[in-house]
Motif scaffolding. Structure first.
Motif, short mmCIF file in Angstrom:
data_model
loop_
_atom_site.label_atom_id
_atom_site.label_comp_id
_atom_site.label_asym_id
_atom_site.label_seq_id
_atom_site.Cartn_x
_atom_site.Cartn_y
_atom_site.Cartn_z
N ALA A 274 0.83 -1.21 0.00
CA ALA A 274 0.00 0.00 0.00
C ALA A 274 0.87 1.26 0.00
CB ALA A 274 -0.93 -0.01 1.20
N ILE A 275 1.93 1.23 0.79
CA ILE A 275 2.82 2.40 0.88
C ILE A 275 3.69 2.50 -0.37
CG2 ILE A 275 4.71 3.44 2.16
CD1 ILE A 275 3.54 2.10 4.69
N CYS A 276 4.33 1.38 -0.71
CA CYS A 276 5.30 1.40 -1.81
C CYS A 276 4.63 1.64 -3.16
CB CYS A 276 6.09 0.08 -1.84
SG CYS A 276 7.27 -0.12 -0.50
N SER A 277 3.46 1.04 -3.40
CA SER A 277 2.81 1.20 -4.70
C SER A 277 2.42 2.65 -4.94
CB SER A 277 1.59 0.29 -4.81
OG SER A 277 0.60 0.64 -3.86
N ALA A 278 2.03 3.34 -3.88
CA ALA A 278 1.71 4.76 -4.02
C ALA A 278 2.98 5.56 -4.28
CB ALA A 278 1.03 5.27 -2.75
N TRP B 258 4.53 7.60 -7.84
CA TRP B 258 4.99 9.00 -7.90
C TRP B 258 6.43 9.08 -8.44
CZ3 TRP B 258 3.48 9.57 -2.08
CH2 TRP B 258 2.09 9.61 -1.96
N ASP B 259 7.29 8.23 -7.88
CA ASP B 259 8.72 8.34 -8.19
C ASP B 259 9.08 7.82 -9.58
OD1 ASP B 259 9.41 9.54 -5.81
OD2 ASP B 259 9.84 7.67 -4.77
N PHE B 260 8.53 6.69 -9.96
CA PHE B 260 8.90 6.09 -11.23
C PHE B 260 8.17 6.70 -12.43
CE2 PHE B 260 10.00 2.05 -8.76
CZ PHE B 260 11.36 2.27 -8.86
N ILE B 261 6.91 7.09 -12.25
CA ILE B 261 6.12 7.52 -13.39
C ILE B 261 5.72 9.00 -13.30
CG2 ILE B 261 4.05 7.09 -14.77
CD1 ILE B 261 6.02 4.80 -14.80
N MET B 262 5.08 9.40 -12.20
CA MET B 262 4.57 10.77 -12.16
C MET B 262 5.69 11.80 -12.17
SD MET B 262 1.40 12.27 -9.94
CE MET B 262 2.21 12.51 -8.36
N SER B 263 6.86 11.47 -11.62
CA SER B 263 7.95 12.44 -11.61
C SER B 263 8.60 12.59 -12.98
CB SER B 263 9.01 12.07 -10.56
OG SER B 263 9.75 10.93 -10.95
N LEU B 264 8.20 11.77 -13.95
CA LEU B 264 8.62 12.02 -15.32
C LEU B 264 8.03 13.35 -15.81
CD1 LEU B 264 8.05 8.44 -16.81
CD2 LEU B 264 10.28 9.56 -16.56
N LEU C 84 -4.97 11.08 -7.60
CA LEU C 84 -5.41 9.69 -7.70
C LEU C 84 -4.52 8.86 -8.62
CD1 LEU C 84 -6.92 9.48 -10.67
CD2 LEU C 84 -8.85 10.41 -9.43
N PHE C 85 -3.38 9.42 -9.01
CA PHE C 85 -2.51 8.72 -9.96
C PHE C 85 -2.04 7.38 -9.43
CE2 PHE C 85 1.55 7.78 -12.02
CZ PHE C 85 1.20 7.90 -13.34
N TRP D 224 -10.47 0.90 -13.59
CA TRP D 224 -9.43 1.65 -14.29
C TRP D 224 -10.05 2.76 -15.14
CZ3 TRP D 224 -8.79 2.61 -19.45
CH2 TRP D 224 -7.58 3.21 -19.82
N SER D 225 -11.13 2.41 -15.85
CA SER D 225 -11.78 3.38 -16.72
C SER D 225 -12.35 4.55 -15.92
CB SER D 225 -12.91 2.70 -17.51
OG SER D 225 -12.41 1.58 -18.22
N TYR D 226 -12.92 4.24 -14.77
CA TYR D 226 -13.46 5.28 -13.89
C TYR D 226 -12.35 6.23 -13.43
CZ TYR D 226 -14.96 7.33 -9.45
OH TYR D 226 -15.22 8.19 -8.42
N LEU D 227 -11.21 5.66 -13.03
CA LEU D 227 -10.11 6.49 -12.56
C LEU D 227 -9.52 7.32 -13.69
CD1 LEU D 227 -8.36 3.90 -10.21
CD2 LEU D 227 -9.63 5.92 -9.50
#
Length: 445
Positions: free
Chosen positions: A235-239, A243-249, A257-258, A309-312
């Motif tokens: 729960a902690i790591c996946s969030a 952020w670190d691997f994808i959103m910080s691109l 909600l990413f 997934w589609s909702y998000l």
């Protein structure tokens, strides 16, 4: 019940790895020629597709703020050089997420005291076995960024947080104080990859002991506790790693909600692969207790997670677009301008699962679920392609030799590791207290 790794499948997995490496090598060689003549190559693309580089129009204010052509060309050259890394990163990250979420899904079964799923619990274990390998693949790209071997994470450029530099970015400087700085980022990714990988061995060791103890409740209690621990860690790591691997691109962009959006993407892919492997093992006679009742419930999760997934996706798109927040809407503007097929992934990830899998009877049809499993996994590869490529390579995206080679090679490696792991497991978890319940499980509708 034991599965014998089919020599044909073993050979096929090796062939896929070799073909993947060869295709990637050819693509890399051709790409280096473009890099060597980057100025001519980039100028040619700008002339051919100006809107992909500058949008539909260039305002006077834009022109006044972007007068340094040389700096802009340097940025474009960095994006071009990123393509070999980004092509490999997409399947590497997806396979890593699939393995991590397969273990997550397995631990949910243990913690929820679920009975129906014990017949396929070893399939989940087999998929989770890939997690350390996936961690290595993702780690190669991440550490390559740390040591400035690529420019995937442009926030790592020191000038952005240097107040005396003309490139100083106060937004990046503020983020660097707490989260987006190279030393802390590197420590975090090492923690994610190492801790998650170690938990695979912890859970697999606990299930093995449960079999050996013939369902001893004390040992089962230990498995329950360890499963709870992994759920908290995941729960902690996946969030955080979303952020670190994808959103910080895209460091100037933010979505609250990413983390859920990304997690559901590889979770539905993991469940789809569970269904694919279970059907394959059933056909090989190695999973005789797996029946259409278990298939129905696996397919329910494929269907339900596809809708989630589609909702998000829609929430993320609609709210940011409707609110007209410039620093967030640009995320979608770039994809709409540079990736004309961006919205088409909704056909595979929403429309197809909804129309084909909505019927309860369809969820029991082995051939349909088998094919839809591959369709869904392909759709979420496309999803991660759309998450990673725009920030990593911008307008230089393609689905050429490097992308195909990376996908085929990682798929071959995934197949070998998972099926080899399954061949070493007792596919019937007879030591689990609810295994008998799973054997006689029948979905009432």
């Amino acid at each position: 019940m034991q599965y014998t790794f089919s020599p044909k499948l073993r050979t096929a997995s090796f062939v896929m790895i070799v073909i993947g490496v060869v295709l990637y090598g050819i693509g890399f060689f051709l790409h280096q020629q473009d890099v060597a003549n980057s100025t001519e190559y980039i100028n040619g693309l700008i002339e051919a597709h100006p809107t992909q580089f500058f949008g539909d129009y260039i305002t006077d204010s834009y022109a006044s703020l972007n007068t340094n052509h040389e700096e802009h060309m340097h940025h474009l050259e960095n994006l071009l050089k990123n393509r070999p890394w980004a092509a490999f990163y997409v399947p590497a990250y997806l396979s890593f997420g699939i393995a991590a979420s397969a273990l997550f899904f397995l631990c949910i079964q243990f913690v929820a005291n679920a009975g129906w799923s014990m017949v396929v619990s070893r399939v989940m274990e087999g998929i989770a076995t890939f997690l350390p390998v996936g961690a290595v693949l993702v780690g190669i790209v991440a550490l390559g960024s740390t040591f400035h071997m690529n420019h995937l994470y442009h926030w790592m450029e020191a000038d952005l947080v240097d107040p005396s530099s003309p490139k100083y970015d106060i937004y990046m400087a503020n983020k660097a104080q707490l989260w987006l700085n190279v030393p802390f980022w590197t420590i975090r990714i090492i923690i994610y990859l190492v801790v998650l990988s170690l938990m695979v061995f912890v859970i697999k060791n606990a299930t093995r002991k449960l079999d050996e103890a013939h369902g001893d409740l004390k040992v089962y209690s230990q498995l329950y506790t360890k499963s709870v621990i992994y759920l908290v860690i995941f729960a902690i790591c996946s969030a955080a790693f979303a952020w670190d691997f994808i959103m910080s691109l895209d460091p100037h962009w933010f979505s609250s909600l990413f983390m859920w959006y990304g997690m559901v993407s590889y979770l539905v892919s993991a469940v789809s692969i569970m269904a694919i492997i279970s059907i394959y093992l059933k056909r090989k006679g190695s999973l005789p207790l797996f029946n259409d009742n278990h298939l129905h419930d696996l397919t329910k999760f494929m269907f339900g997670f596809s809708l989630l997934w589609s909702y998000l996706w829609f929430c993320q798109f609609m709210l940011q677009w409707y609110a007209n927040i410039p620093e967030e809407v640009q995320y979608f503007q770039q994809r709409m301008a540079q990736y004309p097929l961006y919205f088409w992934m909704l056909i595979i990830n929403l429309v197809a699962p909804f129309l084909i899998l909505i019927s309860s009877s369809m969820k029991r049809r082995y051939q349909i679920v088998f094919v839809m499993g591959f369709v869904i996994v392909a759709g979420h590869y496309w999803d991660f392609y759309n998450q990673i490529m725009p920030a990593a390579v911008g307008p230089f995206h393609n689905f050429g030799f490097m992308e195909i080679g990376s996908l085929v090679g990682v798929a071959g490696l995934f197949t070998f590791v998972v099926m080899n792991a399954l061949s070493k497991l007792n596919l019937e978890a007879k030591g689990h207290p609810y295994f008998h319940e799973s054997k006689i499980y029948e979905y009432p509708f």
